[in-house]
Motif scaffolding. Structure first.
Motif, mmCIF file in Angstrom:
data_model
loop_
_atom_site.group_PDB
_atom_site.id
_atom_site.type_symbol
_atom_site.label_atom_id
_atom_site.label_comp_id
_atom_site.label_asym_id
_atom_site.label_seq_id
_atom_site.Cartn_x
_atom_site.Cartn_y
_atom_site.Cartn_z
ATOM 1 N N MET A 168 0.911 16.278 1.019
ATOM 2 C CA MET A 168 1.153 14.992 0.365
ATOM 3 C C MET A 168 1.184 15.186 -1.144
ATOM 4 O O MET A 168 0.354 15.894 -1.703
ATOM 5 N N ASN A 169 2.157 14.564 -1.803
ATOM 6 C CA ASN A 169 2.317 14.695 -3.243
ATOM 7 C C ASN A 169 1.555 13.610 -4.001
ATOM 8 O O ASN A 169 1.326 12.512 -3.475
ATOM 9 N N TYR A 170 1.174 13.937 -5.239
ATOM 10 C CA TYR A 170 0.522 12.977 -6.113
ATOM 11 C C TYR A 170 1.478 11.818 -6.368
ATOM 12 O O TYR A 170 2.711 11.975 -6.315
ATOM 13 N N TYR A 171 0.921 10.648 -6.674
ATOM 14 C CA TYR A 171 1.760 9.445 -6.755
ATOM 15 C C TYR A 171 2.834 9.532 -7.842
ATOM 16 O O TYR A 171 3.872 8.859 -7.748
ATOM 17 N N THR A 172 2.628 10.361 -8.849
ATOM 18 C CA THR A 172 3.629 10.515 -9.907
ATOM 19 C C THR A 172 4.751 11.460 -9.503
ATOM 20 O O THR A 172 5.663 11.701 -10.297
ATOM 21 N N ARG A 173 4.686 11.979 -8.264
ATOM 22 C CA ARG A 173 5.687 12.937 -7.799
ATOM 23 C C ARG A 173 6.413 12.439 -6.551
ATOM 24 O O ARG A 173 6.951 13.240 -5.786
ATOM 25 N N ILE A 174 6.400 11.128 -6.333
ATOM 26 C CA ILE A 174 7.032 10.593 -5.139
ATOM 27 C C ILE A 174 8.177 9.648 -5.504
ATOM 28 O O ILE A 174 8.268 9.157 -6.632
ATOM 29 N N LEU A 175 9.046 9.394 -4.523
ATOM 30 C CA LEU A 175 10.221 8.539 -4.698
ATOM 31 C C LEU A 175 9.942 7.137 -4.149
ATOM 32 O O LEU A 175 8.923 6.912 -3.492
ATOM 33 N N PRO A 176 10.829 6.172 -4.420
ATOM 34 C CA PRO A 176 10.549 4.770 -4.071
ATOM 35 C C PRO A 176 10.200 4.543 -2.611
ATOM 36 O O PRO A 176 9.276 3.770 -2.310
ATOM 37 N N TRP A 177 10.920 5.187 -1.685
ATOM 38 C CA TRP A 177 10.657 4.932 -0.266
ATOM 39 C C TRP A 177 9.277 5.419 0.160
ATOM 40 O O TRP A 177 8.615 4.790 0.977
ATOM 41 N N GLU A 178 8.831 6.542 -0.419
ATOM 42 C CA GLU A 178 7.484 7.027 -0.112
ATOM 43 C C GLU A 178 6.435 6.131 -0.759
ATOM 44 O O GLU A 178 5.377 5.856 -0.166
ATOM 45 N N ASN A 179 6.725 5.659 -1.965
ATOM 46 C CA ASN A 179 5.804 4.736 -2.640
ATOM 47 C C ASN A 179 5.635 3.459 -1.816
ATOM 48 O O ASN A 179 4.512 2.972 -1.623
ATOM 49 N N ASN A 180 6.751 2.916 -1.311
ATOM 50 C CA ASN A 180 6.690 1.697 -0.499
ATOM 51 C C ASN A 180 5.968 1.947 0.824
ATOM 52 O O ASN A 180 5.230 1.080 1.310
ATOM 53 N N ARG A 181 6.201 3.116 1.415
ATOM 54 C CA ARG A 181 5.535 3.436 2.683
ATOM 55 C C ARG A 181 4.017 3.481 2.495
ATOM 56 O O ARG A 181 3.259 2.963 3.325
ATOM 57 N N ARG A 182 3.574 4.082 1.393
ATOM 58 C CA ARG A 182 2.132 4.159 1.130
ATOM 59 C C ARG A 182 1.548 2.774 0.882
ATOM 60 O O ARG A 182 0.430 2.484 1.322
ATOM 61 N N LEU A 183 2.293 1.916 0.202
ATOM 62 C CA LEU A 183 1.826 0.549 -0.014
ATOM 63 C C LEU A 183 1.663 -0.185 1.313
ATOM 64 O O LEU A 183 0.683 -0.926 1.519
ATOM 65 N N GLU A 184 2.608 0.010 2.210
ATOM 66 C CA GLU A 184 2.529 -0.633 3.521
ATOM 67 C C GLU A 184 1.314 -0.137 4.304
ATOM 68 O O GLU A 184 0.614 -0.919 4.947
ATOM 69 N N ARG A 185 1.071 1.165 4.258
ATOM 70 C CA ARG A 185 -0.066 1.732 4.978
ATOM 71 C C ARG A 185 -1.384 1.209 4.417
ATOM 72 O O ARG A 185 -2.310 0.881 5.172
ATOM 73 N N LEU A 186 -1.465 1.125 3.097
ATOM 74 C CA LEU A 186 -2.686 0.603 2.478
ATOM 75 C C LEU A 186 -2.907 -0.860 2.839
ATOM 76 O O LEU A 186 -4.043 -1.278 3.118
ATOM 77 N N GLY A 187 -1.829 -1.638 2.831
ATOM 78 C CA GLY A 187 -1.949 -3.048 3.194
ATOM 79 C C GLY A 187 -2.386 -3.222 4.639
ATOM 80 O O GLY A 187 -3.229 -4.085 4.948
ATOM 81 N N GLU A 188 -1.831 -2.398 5.524
ATOM 82 C CA GLU A 188 -2.205 -2.463 6.936
ATOM 83 C C GLU A 188 -3.661 -2.055 7.134
ATOM 84 O O GLU A 188 -4.406 -2.704 7.882
ATOM 85 N N PHE A 189 -4.075 -0.987 6.447
ATOM 86 C CA PHE A 189 -5.451 -0.513 6.566
ATOM 87 C C PHE A 189 -6.423 -1.559 6.024
ATOM 88 O O PHE A 189 -7.473 -1.819 6.629
ATOM 89 N N ARG A 190 -6.070 -2.175 4.909
ATOM 90 C CA ARG A 190 -6.924 -3.208 4.314
ATOM 91 C C ARG A 190 -7.125 -4.367 5.278
ATOM 92 O O ARG A 190 -8.242 -4.878 5.454
ATOM 93 N N ALA A 191 -6.029 -4.813 5.923
ATOM 94 C CA ALA A 191 -6.118 -5.925 6.859
ATOM 95 C C ALA A 191 -6.996 -5.576 8.061
ATOM 96 O O ALA A 191 -7.766 -6.415 8.548
ATOM 97 N N LEU A 192 -6.901 -4.328 8.516
ATOM 98 C CA LEU A 192 -7.718 -3.893 9.647
ATOM 99 C C LEU A 192 -9.200 -3.843 9.286
ATOM 100 O O LEU A 192 -10.054 -4.197 10.099
ATOM 101 N N VAL A 193 -9.498 -3.408 8.068
ATOM 102 C CA VAL A 193 -10.891 -3.361 7.619
ATOM 103 C C VAL A 193 -11.472 -4.773 7.579
ATOM 104 O O VAL A 193 -12.596 -5.016 8.037
#
Length: 207
Positions: A1-26
């Motif tokens: 996995m690359n540091y956030y300053t080394r990723i492209l828009p689709w990977e950035n959006n995917r990580r945001l979605e995963r964080l949002g999903e994880f937050r809702a589950l918590v």
């Protein structure tokens, strides 16, 4: 996995979605469960049991996503004097189901998740600019070449991450990166028929 300053828009959006999903589950898990005195495990409703399964499946990836945003989801825990014990760092993601044992609320974990979400949200525009920057892809190619020796080390059965993050590993990786960059520069100069002129400039500099 690359540091956030080394990723492209689709990977950035995917990580945001995963964080949002994880937050809702918590939130769902803690709203559907409770801690009781002298009971090690939380008392879970069926909704919490289902959320727990999903949280466990997402935990390792989400943990990496948070770490690679530059956020370390850990706090320094000092046990009460009456209880005793030693001071330790508690990773809130990996200990999400044990927070009540340390008298840590779920809000502490949510704070770290929200911080990471904020970083990725702020990274949307830079990620878009990276997507249209040819030098970014050139840097990715250099990174790929520099990682080849460590991939081979990992396939040989050694701890790739440990070797790559060691001082010697970083020096080797940096050296490979520099050599690759220089080789690419010389190739470009040769294709543009500027190689001989470049050699002459170098000779004049070191006279």
């Amino acid at each position: 996995m690359n540091y956030y300053t080394r990723i492209l828009p689709w990977e950035n959006n995917r990580r945001l979605e995963r964080l949002g999903e994880f937050r809702a589950l918590v939130i769902l898990y803690f709203n559907s469960s409770r801690a009781e005195w002298m009971v090690n495990e939380r008392i879970e409703k069926p909704e919490a049991e289902e959320a727990r399964v999903k949280i466990n499946r997402m935990m390792d990836e989400t943990h990496d996503i948070i770490l690679y945003s530059g956020v370390n989801p850990s706090i320094r825990y000092t046990p009460p004097a009456a209880v005793g014990g030693y001071i330790q760092n508690i990773d809130l993601v990996q200990n999400v189901f044990n927070l009540h044992r340390f008298q840590i609320t779920a809000n502490n974990l949510l704070d770290f998740i929200d911080r990471s979400i904020g970083i990725y949200e702020s990274n949307k525009r830079p990620a878009l600019l990276r997507a249209i920057n040819p030098f970014f892809y050139l840097g990715l190619a250099f990174d790929l070449v520099a990682r080849v020796p460590f991939v081979l080390i990992g396939r040989a059965g050694f701890n790739r991450k440990k070797v790559e993050e060691s001082l010697a590993g970083r020096l080797i990786k940096g050296s490979i990166y520099v050599v690759t960059a220089l080789a690419s520069l010389l190739t470009v100069l040769q294709l543009l028929d500027y190689l001989e002129s470049f050699k002459q400039v170098v000779k004049n500099v070191f006279r």
